[in-house]
Design a protein around this motif. Sequence first.
Motif, PDB file in Angstrom:
ATOM      1  N   THR A  49      45.414 -44.779  53.253  1.00  0.00           N
ATOM      2  CA  THR A  49      44.843 -45.833  54.090  1.00  0.00           C
ATOM      3  C   THR A  49      43.536 -46.353  53.504  1.00  0.00           C
ATOM      4  N   GLU A  50      43.059 -47.445  54.062  1.00  0.00           N
ATOM      5  CA  GLU A  50      41.753 -47.976  53.662  1.00  0.00           C
ATOM      6  C   GLU A  50      40.682 -46.904  53.800  1.00  0.00           C
ATOM      7  N   GLY A  51      40.728 -46.178  54.890  1.00  0.00           N
ATOM      8  CA  GLY A  51      39.745 -45.117  55.132  1.00  0.00           C
ATOM      9  C   GLY A  51      39.768 -44.055  54.043  1.00  0.00           C
ATOM     10  N   ASP A  52      40.964 -43.717  53.555  1.00  0.00           N
ATOM     11  CA  ASP A  52      41.067 -42.743  52.466  1.00  0.00           C
ATOM     12  C   ASP A  52      40.348 -43.247  51.228  1.00  0.00           C
ATOM     13  N   LEU A  53      40.542 -44.522  50.917  1.00  0.00           N
ATOM     14  CA  LEU A  53      39.889 -45.096  49.736  1.00  0.00           C
ATOM     15  C   LEU A  53      38.378 -45.097  49.892  1.00  0.00           C
ATOM     16  N   LEU A  54      37.912 -45.456  51.064  1.00  0.00           N
ATOM     17  CA  LEU A  54      36.470 -45.503  51.292  1.00  0.00           C
ATOM     18  C   LEU A  54      35.843 -44.121  51.193  1.00  0.00           C
ATOM     19  N   ARG A  55      36.486 -43.125  51.763  1.00  0.00           N
ATOM     20  CA  ARG A  55      35.937 -41.769  51.719  1.00  0.00           C
ATOM     21  C   ARG A  55      35.952 -41.195  50.309  1.00  0.00           C
ATOM     22  N   ARG A  56      36.942 -41.523  49.502  1.00  0.00           N
ATOM     23  CA  ARG A  56      37.049 -40.969  48.150  1.00  0.00           C
ATOM     24  C   ARG A  56      36.167 -41.692  47.150  1.00  0.00           C
ATOM     25  N   LYS A  57      36.116 -43.010  47.234  1.00  0.00           N
ATOM     26  CA  LYS A  57      35.432 -43.796  46.219  1.00  0.00           C
ATOM     27  C   LYS A  57      33.951 -43.964  46.509  1.00  0.00           C
ATOM     28  N   ILE A  58      33.605 -44.081  47.772  1.00  0.00           N
ATOM     29  CA  ILE A  58      32.216 -44.309  48.159  1.00  0.00           C
ATOM     30  C   ILE A  58      31.754 -43.131  49.000  1.00  0.00           C
ATOM     31  N   THR A  59      30.970 -42.271  48.427  1.00  0.00           N
ATOM     32  CA  THR A  59      30.450 -41.127  49.157  1.00  0.00           C
ATOM     33  C   THR A  59      28.980 -41.382  49.463  1.00  0.00           C
ATOM     34  N   PRO A  60      28.706 -41.883  50.670  1.00  0.00           N
ATOM     35  CA  PRO A  60      27.306 -42.174  50.974  1.00  0.00           C
ATOM     36  C   PRO A  60      26.473 -40.904  51.044  1.00  0.00           C
ATOM     37  N   ARG A  61      25.295 -40.993  50.496  1.00  0.00           N
ATOM     38  CA  ARG A  61      24.374 -39.861  50.537  1.00  0.00           C
ATOM     39  C   ARG A  61      23.067 -40.369  51.104  1.00  0.00           C
ATOM     40  N   THR A  62      22.662 -39.780  52.197  1.00  0.00           N
ATOM     41  CA  THR A  62      21.396 -40.199  52.783  1.00  0.00           C
ATOM     42  C   THR A  62      20.260 -39.492  52.073  1.00  0.00           C
TER      43      THR A  62
END
Length: 74
Positions: A49-62
């Motif tokens: 899903t789109e969510g899978d791609l976002l979680r794998r490719k973009i790992t936000p770090r605060t």
Amino acid sequence: MQAKEIMSKKIVSVGRNSSIREIALALAQHRISGLPVLSEGGYLVGIVTEGDLLRRKITPRTPDFINILGAVIY
């Protein structure tokens, strides 16, 4: 209401060796949010899903100085 009444009739799928780029293009081109992933024999082995791609490719770090749970932002 049943699934057959709202599901897509034209099935778009990807193979398990598809690249993230290929998956993203398929999602965008077909204006869908998820794709079945098929084995070489055509069997369903998963869903991406789109969510899978976002979680794998973009790992936000605060940054360390932002504590969201404590609501302290400097």
